[in-house]
Write a protein that holds these residues in place. Structure first.
Motif, PDB file in Angstrom:
ATOM      1  N   LEU A  20       0.865  -1.051  -0.036  1.00 28.56           N
ATOM      2  CA  LEU A  20       0.079  -0.033  -0.184  1.00 28.56           C
ATOM      3  C   LEU A  20       0.912   1.025   0.024  1.00 28.56           C
ATOM      4  O   LEU A  20       1.468   1.584   1.011  1.00 28.56           O
ATOM      5  CB  LEU A  20      -0.782  -0.114   1.311  1.00 28.56           C
ATOM      6  CG  LEU A  20      -1.878   1.204   1.254  1.00 28.56           C
ATOM      7  CD1 LEU A  20      -2.946   1.142   0.258  1.00 28.56           C
ATOM      8  CD2 LEU A  20      -2.488   1.227   2.761  1.00 28.56           C
ATOM      9  N   ASP A  21       0.897   2.026  -1.265  1.00 30.29           N
ATOM     10  CA  ASP A  21       1.788   3.186  -1.247  1.00 30.29           C
ATOM     11  C   ASP A  21       1.134   4.226  -0.654  1.00 30.29           C
ATOM     12  O   ASP A  21       0.087   4.754  -0.999  1.00 30.29           O
ATOM     13  CB  ASP A  21       2.241   3.377  -2.746  1.00 30.29           C
ATOM     14  CG  ASP A  21       3.200   2.143  -3.108  1.00 30.29           C
ATOM     15  OD1 ASP A  21       3.790   1.561  -2.269  1.00 30.29           O
ATOM     16  OD2 ASP A  21       3.249   1.970  -4.384  1.00 30.29           O
ATOM     17  N   LYS A  22       1.784   4.822   0.415  1.00 24.21           N
ATOM     18  CA  LYS A  22       1.289   6.149   0.711  1.00 24.21           C
ATOM     19  C   LYS A  22       2.261   7.400   0.360  1.00 24.21           C
ATOM     20  O   LYS A  22       3.341   7.089   0.554  1.00 24.21           O
ATOM     21  CB  LYS A  22       1.387   6.142   2.372  1.00 24.21           C
ATOM     22  CG  LYS A  22       0.855   7.245   3.222  1.00 24.21           C
ATOM     23  CD  LYS A  22       0.933   6.891   4.491  1.00 24.21           C
ATOM     24  CE  LYS A  22       0.031   5.832   5.225  1.00 24.21           C
ATOM     25  NZ  LYS A  22       0.122   6.072   6.694  1.00 24.21           N
ATOM     26  N   SER A  23       1.819   8.374  -0.208  1.00 27.62           N
ATOM     27  CA  SER A  23       2.639   9.715  -0.371  1.00 27.62           C
ATOM     28  C   SER A  23       2.059  10.670   0.008  1.00 27.62           C
ATOM     29  O   SER A  23       0.962  11.058   0.111  1.00 27.62           O
ATOM     30  CB  SER A  23       2.722   9.504  -1.993  1.00 27.62           C
ATOM     31  OG  SER A  23       1.537   9.602  -2.699  1.00 27.62           O
ATOM     32  N   ALA A  24       3.098  11.833   0.257  1.00 23.95           N
ATOM     33  CA  ALA A  24       2.653  12.939   0.885  1.00 23.95           C
ATOM     34  C   ALA A  24       3.715  14.156   0.663  1.00 23.95           C
ATOM     35  O   ALA A  24       4.851  13.680   0.433  1.00 23.95           O
ATOM     36  CB  ALA A  24       2.242  12.850   2.266  1.00 23.95           C
ATOM     37  N   ASN A  25       3.101  15.529   0.336  1.00 25.24           N
ATOM     38  CA  ASN A  25       4.041  16.297   0.671  1.00 25.24           C
ATOM     39  C   ASN A  25       4.200  17.100   1.843  1.00 25.24           C
ATOM     40  O   ASN A  25       3.432  16.987   2.656  1.00 25.24           O
ATOM     41  CB  ASN A  25       3.449  17.486  -0.380  1.00 25.24           C
ATOM     42  CG  ASN A  25       3.437  16.903  -1.945  1.00 25.24           C
ATOM     43  OD1 ASN A  25       3.961  16.101  -2.334  1.00 25.24           O
ATOM     44  ND2 ASN A  25       3.022  17.799  -2.718  1.00 25.24           N
ATOM     45  N   SER A  68      -2.474 -10.602  -0.558  1.00 24.07           N
ATOM     46  CA  SER A  68      -3.310  -9.571   0.235  1.00 24.07           C
ATOM     47  C   SER A  68      -3.556 -10.302   1.584  1.00 24.07           C
ATOM     48  O   SER A  68      -3.950 -11.098   1.704  1.00 24.07           O
ATOM     49  CB  SER A  68      -4.552  -9.063  -0.360  1.00 24.07           C
ATOM     50  OG  SER A  68      -5.202  -8.126   0.549  1.00 24.07           O
ATOM     51  N   GLY A  69      -2.989  -9.541   2.650  1.00 24.44           N
ATOM     52  CA  GLY A  69      -3.070  -9.762   4.076  1.00 24.44           C
ATOM     53  C   GLY A  69      -3.573  -8.803   4.890  1.00 24.44           C
ATOM     54  O   GLY A  69      -3.025  -7.570   4.993  1.00 24.44           O
ATOM     55  N   GLY A  70      -4.504  -8.957   6.021  1.00 24.11           N
ATOM     56  CA  GLY A  70      -4.582  -8.164   7.040  1.00 24.11           C
ATOM     57  C   GLY A  70      -5.444  -6.849   6.626  1.00 24.11           C
ATOM     58  O   GLY A  70      -5.674  -6.531   5.438  1.00 24.11           O
ATOM     59  N   PRO A  71      -5.626  -6.033   7.489  1.00 23.75           N
ATOM     60  CA  PRO A  71      -6.391  -4.551   7.300  1.00 23.75           C
ATOM     61  C   PRO A  71      -5.609  -3.742   6.166  1.00 23.75           C
ATOM     62  O   PRO A  71      -6.298  -3.007   5.184  1.00 23.75           O
ATOM     63  CB  PRO A  71      -6.150  -3.823   8.515  1.00 23.75           C
ATOM     64  CG  PRO A  71      -5.974  -4.958   9.575  1.00 23.75           C
ATOM     65  CD  PRO A  71      -5.283  -5.949   8.902  1.00 23.75           C
ATOM     66  N   ILE A  72      -4.202  -3.764   5.977  1.00 20.15           N
ATOM     67  CA  ILE A  72      -3.485  -3.328   4.985  1.00 20.15           C
ATOM     68  C   ILE A  72      -3.799  -3.704   3.742  1.00 20.15           C
ATOM     69  O   ILE A  72      -3.856  -3.024   2.741  1.00 20.15           O
ATOM     70  CB  ILE A  72      -1.885  -3.256   5.401  1.00 20.15           C
ATOM     71  CG1 ILE A  72      -1.704  -2.517   6.843  1.00 20.15           C
ATOM     72  CG2 ILE A  72      -1.250  -2.397   4.099  1.00 20.15           C
ATOM     73  CD1 ILE A  72      -2.085  -1.155   6.771  1.00 20.15           C
ATOM     74  N   GLY A  73      -3.828  -4.999   3.567  1.00 19.87           N
ATOM     75  CA  GLY A  73      -4.346  -5.701   2.235  1.00 19.87           C
ATOM     76  C   GLY A  73      -5.760  -5.437   2.010  1.00 19.87           C
ATOM     77  O   GLY A  73      -5.953  -5.222   0.645  1.00 19.87           O
ATOM     78  N   THR A  96      -0.169  -7.215   4.555  1.00 17.45           N
ATOM     79  CA  THR A  96       0.619  -6.725   3.351  1.00 17.45           C
ATOM     80  C   THR A  96       1.278  -5.491   3.903  1.00 17.45           C
ATOM     81  O   THR A  96       1.082  -4.936   4.850  1.00 17.45           O
ATOM     82  CB  THR A  96      -0.552  -6.266   2.269  1.00 17.45           C
ATOM     83  OG1 THR A  96      -1.114  -7.198   1.948  1.00 17.45           O
ATOM     84  CG2 THR A  96       0.202  -5.382   1.376  1.00 17.45           C
ATOM     85  N   ARG A  97       2.515  -5.305   3.414  1.00 17.04           N
ATOM     86  CA  ARG A  97       3.358  -4.144   3.596  1.00 17.04           C
ATOM     87  C   ARG A  97       2.832  -2.942   3.206  1.00 17.04           C
ATOM     88  O   ARG A  97       1.993  -2.676   2.365  1.00 17.04           O
ATOM     89  CB  ARG A  97       4.837  -4.223   3.355  1.00 17.04           C
ATOM     90  CG  ARG A  97       4.905  -4.428   1.626  1.00 17.04           C
ATOM     91  CD  ARG A  97       6.290  -4.811   1.315  1.00 17.04           C
ATOM     92  NE  ARG A  97       6.267  -4.681  -0.204  1.00 17.04           N
ATOM     93  CZ  ARG A  97       7.059  -4.056  -0.906  1.00 17.04           C
ATOM     94  NH1 ARG A  97       8.259  -3.243  -0.383  1.00 17.04           N
ATOM     95  NH2 ARG A  97       7.252  -4.112  -2.077  1.00 17.04           N
ATOM     96  N   GLU A  98       3.398  -1.793   3.893  1.00 14.87           N
ATOM     97  CA  GLU A  98       3.268  -0.373   3.189  1.00 14.87           C
ATOM     98  C   GLU A  98       4.574   0.302   2.903  1.00 14.87           C
ATOM     99  O   GLU A  98       5.801  -0.100   3.345  1.00 14.87           O
ATOM    100  CB  GLU A  98       2.875   0.655   4.272  1.00 14.87           C
ATOM    101  CG  GLU A  98       1.291   0.218   4.920  1.00 14.87           C
ATOM    102  CD  GLU A  98       0.808   1.053   5.833  1.00 14.87           C
ATOM    103  OE1 GLU A  98       0.326   2.066   5.556  1.00 14.87           O
ATOM    104  OE2 GLU A  98       1.314   0.805   7.424  1.00 14.87           O
TER     105      GLU A  98
END
Length: 313
Positions: A20-25, A68-73, A96-98
């Motif tokens: 799960l890719d999280k991006s921010a400025n 896919s696994g868990g809440p992140i998945g 799943t990782r982040e």
């Protein structure tokens, strides 16, 4: 969760270690101080997932297999289902990782934080193998890193499994996993120049040595097509009888996330459309370059890629 069983797909992508890719400025990176980020953007990421998204942007179709696994998945699945791409999800016990991408607007610098993927059980590995075997696509794209604790020969085992089929296997990974698949032989690989140097057991390669190094892999029957990405310089495609070079167009770069996956996706789509190798490389470079024009983890905009491709003509 979408499970498409009846339709056959020419292109299947595999992502065993999605994120799960999280991006921010943010503005200003200062040690020991709290860095306040803008509202984050979430995207389903990982090699094969991004390849399928790239193919979809070119109005192509693919079947995307991913774990896919868990809440992140579950969050990853929700993000991916917005893409309306056919998929088969293999559920895993571990989460799943982040990944996190942060862009400093004050310095125009990008920071990419990648985390390892959690272990996949033997039962889950067997399910991955069975899913691929049942699909029998024309092109199988194996893309991305390998999870923690998983044998570096896992991708090779898939190649062995598909060896006697008509499936053309494209592999985009690095390190020992890439070396292992070459022992079995695949259709196409896309190393960068540093990864190609490692395959040759040398510290570095100059541009004028890339073609010879790629030819050596082909002569060893390790691979049929080698595409070497040269970053802002473009890319080289090498086969037994042909070498093509395409320079990357100059653009304002905002993010390099997903550029390589965009390149692979575009090339596989072009191959499936029976394009010439020169056009295959042009599509790859145009879409890979277009991906760098967007912030965060958005991949490329189709209109940007089309314009860059037309300009190359």
């Amino acid at each position: 969760m979408k499970r498409i069983k009846m339709k056959n797909f020419d292109i299947v992508t595999l992502t065993i270690n999605p994120a799960l890719d999280k991006s921010a400025n943010f503005s200003g990176l200062i040690p020991e101080q709290k860095i306040r980020c803008e509202t984050p953007r979430y995207d389903a990421g990982g090699g094969g997932i991004n390849v399928s998204k790239a193919i979809s942007r070119l109005n192509g179709e693919s079947m995307c297999i991913y774990t896919s696994g868990g809440p992140i998945g579950l969050m990853l699945q929700e993000c991916f289902e917005k893409e309306t791409i056919a998929s088969q999800v293999i559920l895993t016990k571990n989460w799943t990782r982040e990944n996190f991408v942060a862009y400093d607007v004050s310095t125009q610098s990008q920071y990419r934080f990648g985390f390892p993927g959690t272990a996949i059980s033997e039962t889950e590995q067997a399910q991955i193998m069975a899913t691929i075997t049942n699909l029998k696509p024309k092109y199988l794209v194996i893309s991305g890193s390998i999870n923690e604790g998983l044998s570096s020969s896992f991708y090779q085992a898939i190649c062995v499994l598909m060896k006697n089929s008509d499936t053309k296997i494209i592999v985009d990974t690095a390190g020992e996993a890439l070396q292992k698949v070459l022992e079995t032989g695949v259709y196409l690989i896309k190393p960068n120049i540093g990864e190609l140097a490692k395959l040759m057991n040398v510290e570095r390669l100059e541009l004028n040595g890339v073609e010879a190094a790629a030819k050596k892999l082909i002569q060893n029957q390790s691979v049929e097509i080698v595409v070497v990405s040269l970053g802002p310089n473009g890319a080289i495609l090498v086969t037994k009888d042909q070498t093509e070079f395409v320079a990357a167009p100059a653009v304002i770069k905002k993010s390099t996330v997903g550029a390589g996956d965009s390149m692979v996706g575009a090339m596989v789509w072009a191959l499936s459309q029976n394009k010439s190798f020169k056009e295959v490389l042009k599509w790859g470079v145009s879409c890979g370059t277009a991906a760098t024009m967007n912030e965060g983890t958005q991949l490329f905009n189709r209109d940007d890629a089309m314009k860059l491709f037309e300009d190359m003509k």
